[in-house]
Write an enzyme that holds these catalytic residues in place. Structure first.
Site, PDB file in Angstrom:
ATOM      1  N   SER A 243       0.826  -1.196   0.000  1.00  0.00           N
ATOM      2  CA  SER A 243       0.000   0.000   0.000  1.00  0.00           C
ATOM      3  C   SER A 243       0.871   1.262   0.000  1.00  0.00           C
ATOM      4  O   SER A 243       1.782   1.372  -0.820  1.00  0.00           O
ATOM      5  CB  SER A 243      -0.959  -0.042   1.199  1.00  0.00           C
ATOM      6  OG  SER A 243      -1.957   0.938   1.102  1.00  0.00           O
ATOM      7  N   HIS A 384      -7.594  -5.418  -0.699  1.00  0.00           N
ATOM      8  CA  HIS A 384      -6.364  -4.732  -0.307  1.00  0.00           C
ATOM      9  C   HIS A 384      -5.768  -5.388   0.935  1.00  0.00           C
ATOM     10  O   HIS A 384      -6.275  -5.226   2.056  1.00  0.00           O
ATOM     11  CB  HIS A 384      -6.708  -3.263  -0.024  1.00  0.00           C
ATOM     12  CG  HIS A 384      -5.541  -2.340   0.002  1.00  0.00           C
ATOM     13  ND1 HIS A 384      -4.705  -2.156  -1.069  1.00  0.00           N
ATOM     14  CD2 HIS A 384      -5.063  -1.525   0.993  1.00  0.00           C
ATOM     15  CE1 HIS A 384      -3.776  -1.268  -0.758  1.00  0.00           C
ATOM     16  NE2 HIS A 384      -3.965  -0.866   0.485  1.00  0.00           N
TER      17      HIS A 384
END
Length: 404
Positions: A243, A384
């Site tokens: 990320s 994610h």
């Protein structure tokens, strides 16, 4: 499900050409790349996006404060090192290192920043609890009792599923990690503690030392320290990040050629995805929700994603000819998996120029299938996160490139 490249790539004329210099010169050789194009790209991204980064500080000091040669049931040696970039007493960055005991000679290493504190990557009670601010409500990390943003024993191992320490050790790799908040705060006031305190003059500029760049800079400082560890082969260190920390890993690898490999796990906007596709998280959101991540100079591009005179394929090209792995997740729409694949493909001309393998497919791969050349890529099912599937591909890629 087969996802074809025509859905995801951009025509070459739609992207700024990574091999055309600012004066219009076409870069055709290794020397021209290294002497002309590479330096001007680093200068451009420093000025227009990430901000200026200082070099290694003269007063930097580090000391080993813990060493256990029988950690993890005797399979690893745990080494904890306090890094003081500006000298004692603060700021202090703890570097946690596990070295496999079964490896003869210096081991290759995977180095990355973590989201929740070193103590959260494993339940090992010997890991020092961070004294930095902690967030009890991190995505993909189980919550633990609120303690006024201070680490407690209840937080040990809460981030372990994203860090398969035993598997990494068993495969013959050392693991080194630092907590992002030890380095620089990711919450207001953004520049009030950590490394930013050492460089107040850099925060007054338009091309100020942004937090992504600070995190990237800290990875280089960790390499400085690992170079002194006899059990680590500092010439075989991979930079890893997930990320926002994947954005930092890419910028670290672009700047510091000591990184032998770079792994980007769903780094998305400002990481591996192309802005100019106009899909997923955009520059406006980055500069509004995360105003500290990039230099103030980047704000003039808000709302102009499709007009950028640069894009992220150029950052990834700066890693060439060293191996690069880019990974996506199909449900991670903000990170725009198609755009991450397209970004990796668009970096290929520099890998080709420098004699490295390319990404061995022209089509967006099927779900949960890894393709690996000098550039590696996969898109997995799910959202994610960092999952076991991701790590299996990274370790296979490392076996291909770091164990040669």
């Amino acid at each position: 499900m087969l996802l074809v490249a025509t859905c995801v790539t951009m025509h070459a004329e739609e992207l700024p050409d990574v091999l055309t210099a600012q004066d219009g010169t076409k870069i055709r050789g290794t020397e021209e790349w290294r002497e002309k194009r590479r330096p001007e790209l680093l200068e451009h991204f420093s000025r227009e996006m990430y901000g200026r980064s200082p070099g290694k500080p003269e007063g930097m000091f580090s000391e080993v404060f813990d060493r256990d040669e029988q950690a993890l049931g005797g399979t690893a040696t745990r080494i904890q090192i306090a890094i003081y970039p500006g000298g004692k007493p603060a700021p202090r960055i703890d570097l946690l290192v596990y070295v496999p005991n079964h490896v003869k000679g210096p081991a290759p290493a995977i180095l990355g920043l973590n989201f929740a504190g070193n103590h959260a990557v494993h339940k090992d009670p010997g890991i020092r609890l961070t004294e930095s601010w902690v967030d009890q409500l991190q995505p993909n990390i189980p919550p633990y009792p609120d303690s006024h943003h201070r680490a407690t024993d209840a937080a040990r191992g809460t981030n372990a599923k994203q860090w398969p320490v035993e598997e990494i050790i068993a495969r013959g790799y050392a693991l080194a990690t630092m907590y992002r908040e030890d380095v620089a705060p990711d919450h207001p006031p953004y520049f009030a503690s950590g490394v930013p305190e050492l460089y107040p003059e850099l925060q007054e500029r338009e091309d100020n030392f942004g937090t992504i760049a600070i995190w990237a800079w800290s990875l280089s400082r960790a390499v400085d320290v690992l170079e002194k560890q006899e059990r680590i082969d500092s010439k075989r260190v991979a930079a890893f990040g997930f990320s926002r920390l994947g954005k930092a890993a890419l910028w670290a690898g672009a700047n510091d050629e000591r990184f032998a490999m770079v792994i980007s796990n769903e780094s998305g906007a400002g990481g591996a995805k192309l802005f100019r596709r106009g899909v997923g998280e955009d520059i406006q959101r980055l500069n509004t929700v995360f105003p500290h991540w990039y230099a103030k100079s980047f704000r003039k591009y808000s709302g102009k994603d499709k007009e950028l005179p640069f894009d992220q394929h150029m950052v990834m090209a700066l890693i060439a000819p060293r191996p690069l792995y880019v990974a996506s997740a199909i449900d991670d729409k903000n990170a725009n998996p198609e755009g991450e694949f397209a970004g990796a493909k668009a970096a290929e001309p520099v890998f080709r120029l420098l004699g490295a393998e390319e990404l061995p497919t022209d089509n967006w791969p099927e779900l949960n299938r890894s393709v690996q050349g000098g550039i590696g890529y996969h898109v997995r099912s799910g959202g994610h996160d960092v999952q076991d599937f991701d790590w299996q591909q990274y370790l296979a890629f490392a076996d291909k490139h770091l164990k040669r």
